[in-house]
Motif scaffolding. Structure first.
Motif, mmCIF file in Angstrom:
data_model
loop_
_atom_site.group_PDB
_atom_site.id
_atom_site.type_symbol
_atom_site.label_atom_id
_atom_site.label_comp_id
_atom_site.label_asym_id
_atom_site.label_seq_id
_atom_site.Cartn_x
_atom_site.Cartn_y
_atom_site.Cartn_z
ATOM 1 N N ARG A 55 -23.196 51.332 -52.145
ATOM 2 C CA ARG A 55 -22.792 52.147 -51.006
ATOM 3 C C ARG A 55 -23.173 51.465 -49.692
ATOM 4 O O ARG A 55 -24.163 50.730 -49.626
ATOM 5 N N ILE A 110 -18.052 61.297 -55.559
ATOM 6 C CA ILE A 110 -17.526 61.995 -54.386
ATOM 7 C C ILE A 110 -16.216 62.724 -54.700
ATOM 8 O O ILE A 110 -16.071 63.906 -54.354
ATOM 9 N N GLU A 112 -17.363 59.817 -45.968
ATOM 10 C CA GLU A 112 -17.075 60.612 -47.154
ATOM 11 C C GLU A 112 -17.902 61.899 -47.166
ATOM 12 O O GLU A 112 -17.406 62.960 -47.567
ATOM 13 N N THR A 154 -27.538 59.290 -55.096
ATOM 14 C CA THR A 154 -26.812 58.086 -54.708
ATOM 15 C C THR A 154 -27.819 57.039 -54.247
ATOM 16 O O THR A 154 -28.991 57.346 -54.061
ATOM 17 N N LEU A 163 -20.123 55.744 -46.522
ATOM 18 C CA LEU A 163 -20.684 56.917 -47.179
ATOM 19 C C LEU A 163 -20.721 58.104 -46.217
ATOM 20 O O LEU A 163 -20.402 59.239 -46.600
ATOM 21 N N ASP A 212 -24.414 59.564 -59.031
ATOM 22 C CA ASP A 212 -23.520 58.691 -58.287
ATOM 23 C C ASP A 212 -23.740 57.260 -58.763
ATOM 24 O O ASP A 212 -24.495 56.494 -58.175
#
Length: 297
Positions: free
Chosen positions: A76, A51, A84, A71, A81, A35
């Motif tokens: 972020r 994602i 998602e 990640t 986050l 990520d």
């Protein structure tokens, strides 16, 4: 021992979907992706979002676990986050693992216009990020005010398919990160000791990782948790062994066996990418995928 793979998000989906499906056909326990907004030598080439890629992979596969490895807070925010992630966990029917770490000084660190954070600031942010994300994924409504992150009546209904939330695989080697892994992790991730990558030996690397695992056990003991409750994941490619474990089935079994003795029960290997740091023979890679676990027992 479980064997997983890491598929970098560099392929247009018309080709990428074939790789994710092939990973499932080969029997990998999980397929992860990085990520990042871009990464190292791949910066000036194709690189897609983690994602959306994982969402597409969830619709292209049936049973293989999926996730980020890893990640970070670099670009972020826990509130966005979390939204998602609950969506991704729903699309995948509960097959998502969130690999999460403190981040580093790569391209992600300045892409939003900020100055790179110091190691202390990264640790401070990570120490806020993980507990808040834990709450956001387990509570219907969350309000919180921290030094770096806030949430104001953030709603995440209906929550994750996996209960109480999707698992965290916390990447950590320092004392503060290991404490977060002990408290919030369902798994711990390491790449080894980066200081040994250039001039260290495989033996020194094993010793260093043994020390990391011992410190994880101490962190768990400090909160009354058994370290055996956490899975231990080794992300390969960043120890002094470099790509040698993928040169043959025997080489991989030897490498994996040495780390299995340290308590690791999942090893992640990178899907081959020609003319790159992750170049490897595809046929050997697939032989490892289908035969190594049986030899490791």
């Amino acid at each position: 021992m479980r064997l997983s793979t890491v598929i970098l998000p560099i392929h247009r989906w018309v080709e990428g979907q074939k790789i994710w499906r092939r990973a499932e056909d080969l029997g990998f326990h999980a397929a992860y992706t990085y990520d990042h907004l871009s990464w190292r030598s791949f910066r000036d080439g194709p690189w897609f979002g983690a994602i959306p890629t994982l969402t597409a992979a969830a619709t292209a596969t049936q049973s293989m676990r999926l996730g980020t490895l890893v990640t970070s807070p670099n670009f972020r925010h826990p509130v966005t986050l979390a939204k998602e992630l609950i969506s991704l966990d729903d699309v995948s029917d509960g097959r998502i693992t969130l690999g999460i770490g403190a981040g580093g000084n790569g391209f992600d660190a300045t892409a939003l216009g900020q100055e790179p954070w110091t190691p202390k600031e990264r640790a401070d942010r990570f120490a806020e990020f993980v507990p808040l994300l834990d709450r956001l994924l387990t509570e219907d409504a969350v309000s919180a005010q921290g030094t770096h992150y806030a949430a104001v009546e953030a709603r995440n209904i209906p929550g994750c398919v996996q209960r109480p939330r999707l698992p965290f695989a916390v990447a950590a080697t320092g004392p503060r990160g290991l404490k977060l892994a002990a408290r919030y992790g369902q798994a711990w991730v390491t790449t080894g000791d980066p200081k040994l990558y250039e001039e260290g030996t495989p033996e020194q690397s094993v010793a260093a990782i043994r020390g990391q695992a011992r410190k994880l056990a101490e962190a768990c003991e400090g909160i009354g948790r058994g370290v055996a409750e956490l899975d231990k994941i080794l992300l390969t490619g960043f120890t002094p062994d470099r790509g040698r474990p993928l040169e043959s089935l025997d080489a991989f079994v030897d490498f994996a066996g040495r780390h299995q003795e340290l308590g690791f029960n999942e090893i992640a290997i990178h899907w081959p990418i020609a003319d790159s740091y992750f170049a490897a023979d595809q046929a050997v890679f697939e032989k490892i995928a289908t035969e190594a676990v049986a030899q490791l027992g």
